[in-house]
Scaffold this active site. Structure first.
Site, PDB file in Angstrom:
ATOM      1  N   LYS A  24       0.812  -1.230   0.000  1.00 53.93           N
ATOM      2  CA  LYS A  24       0.000   0.000   0.000  1.00 53.93           C
ATOM      3  C   LYS A  24       0.844   1.278   0.000  1.00 53.93           C
ATOM      4  O   LYS A  24       0.276   2.355  -0.085  1.00 53.93           O
ATOM      5  CB  LYS A  24      -0.911  -0.006   1.224  1.00 53.93           C
ATOM      6  CG  LYS A  24      -2.203  -0.768   0.994  1.00 53.93           C
ATOM      7  CD  LYS A  24      -3.304  -0.262   1.912  1.00 53.93           C
ATOM      8  CE  LYS A  24      -4.662  -0.794   1.511  1.00 53.93           C
ATOM      9  NZ  LYS A  24      -5.701  -0.403   2.467  1.00 53.93           N
ATOM     10  N   ARG A  45     -17.895  -1.661   5.029  1.00 51.44           N
ATOM     11  CA  ARG A  45     -18.598  -0.438   4.647  1.00 51.44           C
ATOM     12  C   ARG A  45     -19.598  -0.770   3.542  1.00 51.44           C
ATOM     13  O   ARG A  45     -20.686  -1.225   3.800  1.00 51.44           O
ATOM     14  CB  ARG A  45     -17.584   0.615   4.194  1.00 51.44           C
ATOM     15  CG  ARG A  45     -16.774   1.163   5.358  1.00 51.44           C
ATOM     16  CD  ARG A  45     -15.519   1.852   4.921  1.00 51.44           C
ATOM     17  NE  ARG A  45     -14.557   0.881   4.405  1.00 51.44           N
ATOM     18  CZ  ARG A  45     -13.309   1.153   4.070  1.00 51.44           C
ATOM     19  NH1 ARG A  45     -12.883   2.399   4.140  1.00 51.44           N
ATOM     20  NH2 ARG A  45     -12.493   0.221   3.659  1.00 51.44           N
TER      21      ARG A  45
HETATM   22  P1  ADP Z   1      -6.289  -2.615   5.269  1.00 51.51           P
HETATM   23  O1  ADP Z   1      -5.153  -2.190   4.401  1.00 51.51           O
HETATM   24  O2  ADP Z   1      -5.981  -3.835   6.084  1.00 51.51           O
HETATM   25  O3  ADP Z   1      -7.614  -2.713   4.568  1.00 51.51           O
HETATM   26  P2  ADP Z   1      -7.296  -0.195   6.500  1.00 51.51           P
HETATM   27  O4  ADP Z   1      -6.628   0.683   7.511  1.00 51.51           O
HETATM   28  O5  ADP Z   1      -7.630   0.406   5.186  1.00 51.51           O
HETATM   29  O6  ADP Z   1      -6.382  -1.454   6.371  1.00 51.51           O
HETATM   30  O7  ADP Z   1      -8.637  -0.771   7.129  1.00 51.51           O
HETATM   31  C1  ADP Z   1      -8.621  -1.573   8.280  1.00 51.51           C
HETATM   32  C2  ADP Z   1     -10.012  -2.061   8.582  1.00 51.51           C
HETATM   33  O8  ADP Z   1     -10.816  -0.956   8.950  1.00 51.51           O
HETATM   34  C3  ADP Z   1     -10.705  -2.698   7.369  1.00 51.51           C
HETATM   35  O9  ADP Z   1     -11.510  -3.767   7.807  1.00 51.51           O
HETATM   36  C4  ADP Z   1     -11.552  -1.603   6.820  1.00 51.51           C
HETATM   37  O10 ADP Z   1     -12.689  -2.104   6.149  1.00 51.51           O
HETATM   38  C5  ADP Z   1     -11.940  -0.889   8.111  1.00 51.51           C
HETATM   39  N1  ADP Z   1     -12.283   0.499   7.853  1.00 51.51           N
HETATM   40  C6  ADP Z   1     -11.526   1.482   7.326  1.00 51.51           C
HETATM   41  N2  ADP Z   1     -12.210   2.638   7.238  1.00 51.51           N
HETATM   42  C7  ADP Z   1     -13.450   2.370   7.726  1.00 51.51           C
HETATM   43  C8  ADP Z   1     -14.646   3.132   7.871  1.00 51.51           C
HETATM   44  N3  ADP Z   1     -14.747   4.389   7.473  1.00 51.51           N
HETATM   45  N4  ADP Z   1     -15.706   2.511   8.411  1.00 51.51           N
HETATM   46  C9  ADP Z   1     -15.627   1.221   8.784  1.00 51.51           C
HETATM   47  N5  ADP Z   1     -14.565   0.441   8.652  1.00 51.51           N
HETATM   48  C10 ADP Z   1     -13.483   1.005   8.125  1.00 51.51           C
END
Ligand code: ADP
Length: 157
Positions: free
Chosen positions: A41, A90
């Protein structure tokens, strides 16, 4: 239920992540937010910065801890004796990726149950990438991230 791990990139932590951690902490006694070192990422923040921001953002929530981890999620599950992996769901767009991850983790460790939580509707379209884009263009991100993150993002930009 005892311990759950909540893995993610958290680059940076947003109110959407926090919403999920809080919901999980109502079901699990101990929630460990696991900041993953995720090369694919190309995160903006270093693992240490992401851990610091998440710790600060979650410091008033006694059941939630934050650690950095560079191994497999299933190794983390074993190491901390967790009974579940927390993820946020989401929109439909999350499904494919999340199902793939959940089944892959289960294939590696049968006891690794993934538990999904849905955020409050206002955070459904929130993600870290959007927050970084808005910050890069000088927009107000106060509704999406806690003060500590806002500050660190402004410094970074
Ligand atoms: P990854 O690279 O493992 O997807 P992220 O930091 O993007 O890491 O997300 C971690 C977790 O948090 C994932 O399960 C993602 O769906 C959740 N997540 C991220 N943003 C939100 C949000 N706005 N509402 C709910 N869940 C979220």
């Amino acid at each position: 239920m005892p311990t759950a791990i909540y893995p993610g990139t958290f680059d940076p932590i947003t109110y959407g992540h926090i919403d999920i951690a809080v919901r999980a902490s109502k079901v699990f006694k101990r929630v460990i937010a696991v900041v993953a070192v995720n090369q694919s990422k190309s995160p903006l923040f270093t693992p240490g910065e992401r851990v610091d921001m998440a710790r600060e953002a979650l410091k008033d929530l006694p059941r939630i801890e934050v650690i950095g981890y560079s191994g497999l999620i299933v190794s983390c599950v074993k190491e901390y004796g967790a009974s579940a992996i927390i993820r946020g769901l989401r929109a439909m767009s999350d499904f494919d990726y999340e199902f793939q991850m959940a089944y892959t983790n289960r294939n590696m460790l049968e006891s690794a149950e993934t538990v999904f939580f849905m955020p409050s509707a206002e955070y459904t379209y929130l993600n870290s990438t959007l927050v970084k884009q808005i910050a890069r263009h000088g927009g107000d991100i106060g509704a999406f991230v806690p003060d500590v993150v806002k500050r660190r993002l402004l410094e970074k930009m």
